[in-house]
Scaffold this motif. Sequence first.
Motif, short mmCIF file in Angstrom:
data_model
loop_
_atom_site.label_atom_id
_atom_site.label_comp_id
_atom_site.label_asym_id
_atom_site.label_seq_id
_atom_site.Cartn_x
_atom_site.Cartn_y
_atom_site.Cartn_z
N GLY A 176 4.33 -31.40 0.32
CA GLY A 176 3.96 -32.54 1.13
C GLY A 176 4.92 -32.86 2.28
O GLY A 176 4.78 -33.88 2.94
N PHE A 177 5.90 -31.98 2.49
CA PHE A 177 6.87 -32.16 3.57
C PHE A 177 6.84 -30.96 4.51
O PHE A 177 6.47 -29.86 4.12
N GLU A 178 7.27 -31.18 5.75
CA GLU A 178 7.48 -30.11 6.70
C GLU A 178 8.94 -30.13 7.11
O GLU A 178 9.48 -31.17 7.48
N LEU A 179 9.60 -28.97 7.00
CA LEU A 179 10.99 -28.83 7.36
C LEU A 179 11.07 -28.07 8.68
O LEU A 179 10.34 -27.09 8.86
N VAL A 180 11.90 -28.51 9.59
CA VAL A 180 12.07 -27.85 10.88
C VAL A 180 13.56 -27.64 11.14
O VAL A 180 14.35 -28.56 10.97
N ALA A 181 13.92 -26.42 11.51
CA ALA A 181 15.29 -26.12 11.95
C ALA A 181 15.18 -25.58 13.37
O ALA A 181 14.29 -24.79 13.67
N TYR A 182 16.07 -26.03 14.25
CA TYR A 182 15.96 -25.63 15.66
C TYR A 182 17.32 -25.31 16.26
O TYR A 182 18.35 -25.78 15.79
N ASP A 183 17.26 -24.49 17.29
CA ASP A 183 18.45 -24.09 18.04
C ASP A 183 18.07 -24.14 19.52
O ASP A 183 17.51 -23.20 20.06
N LEU A 184 18.36 -25.26 20.15
CA LEU A 184 17.98 -25.46 21.55
C LEU A 184 19.13 -25.03 22.47
O LEU A 184 20.23 -25.56 22.36
N ASN B 192 25.04 -24.17 12.95
CA ASN B 192 24.26 -22.96 13.20
C ASN B 192 22.89 -23.08 12.54
O ASN B 192 22.65 -24.01 11.75
N LEU B 193 21.99 -22.16 12.85
CA LEU B 193 20.62 -22.25 12.36
C LEU B 193 20.55 -22.11 10.84
O LEU B 193 19.77 -22.80 10.18
N ALA B 194 21.37 -21.23 10.25
CA ALA B 194 21.35 -21.05 8.80
C ALA B 194 21.75 -22.35 8.09
O ALA B 194 21.11 -22.74 7.10
N SER B 195 22.76 -23.03 8.59
CA SER B 195 23.15 -24.29 7.95
C SER B 195 22.13 -25.40 8.23
O SER B 195 21.97 -26.30 7.41
N ALA B 196 21.43 -25.32 9.35
CA ALA B 196 20.36 -26.29 9.62
C ALA B 196 19.24 -26.13 8.60
O ALA B 196 18.72 -27.12 8.08
N LYS B 197 18.88 -24.90 8.30
CA LYS B 197 17.85 -24.66 7.28
C LYS B 197 18.31 -25.16 5.92
O LYS B 197 17.56 -25.82 5.19
N ALA B 198 19.56 -24.87 5.57
CA ALA B 198 20.11 -25.31 4.28
C ALA B 198 20.12 -26.84 4.19
O ALA B 198 19.79 -27.40 3.14
N ALA B 199 20.48 -27.51 5.26
CA ALA B 199 20.51 -28.98 5.27
C ALA B 199 19.09 -29.55 5.14
O ALA B 199 18.88 -30.54 4.41
N ALA C 210 17.76 -31.89 2.11
CA ALA C 210 17.08 -33.17 2.35
C ALA C 210 15.72 -33.19 1.64
O ALA C 210 15.34 -34.20 1.04
N TYR C 211 15.01 -32.07 1.70
CA TYR C 211 13.73 -31.97 0.99
C TYR C 211 13.92 -32.25 -0.50
O TYR C 211 13.19 -33.04 -1.10
N ARG C 212 14.90 -31.59 -1.11
CA ARG C 212 15.14 -31.77 -2.54
C ARG C 212 15.49 -33.23 -2.85
O ARG C 212 15.02 -33.81 -3.82
N HIS C 213 16.30 -33.84 -1.98
CA HIS C 213 16.68 -35.24 -2.18
C HIS C 213 15.46 -36.16 -2.12
O HIS C 213 15.24 -36.97 -3.03
N TYR C 214 14.69 -36.06 -1.05
CA TYR C 214 13.55 -36.97 -0.87
C TYR C 214 12.40 -36.65 -1.82
O TYR C 214 11.72 -37.56 -2.27
N ARG C 215 12.21 -35.38 -2.13
CA ARG C 215 11.16 -35.01 -3.07
C ARG C 215 11.47 -35.63 -4.43
O ARG C 215 10.59 -36.18 -5.08
#
Length: 83
Positions: free
Chosen positions: A24-32, A63-70, A74-79
């Motif tokens: 029920g969540f969408e996770l987004v990681a970005y590198d602008l 970095n992008l890998a740590s953005a995905k991990a974060a 957050a998903y695990r916390h809020y879920r």
Amino acid sequence: MKAQEFNWKQDRADTYAQSARKGGFELVAYDLPEHVAGYPEIGWQLFIAGRRDTFVDTGTSPNLASAKAAAEQAYRHYRGALS
């Protein structure tokens, strides 16, 4: 929960982002790059799935890998909080 349980894909709405959907969540990681945002920015966002106007949480990362991990953390916390 292992990171490989999240199916990260290139985001169709943004060439500088990857996204994953789960529970029920969408996770987004970005590198602008600087030429897009005016300054380089790497981060993550957590939304209610299908509603990108509904932020649950967001943050920056080195970095992008740590953005995905974060985002996954957050998903695990809020879920867990919403279960």
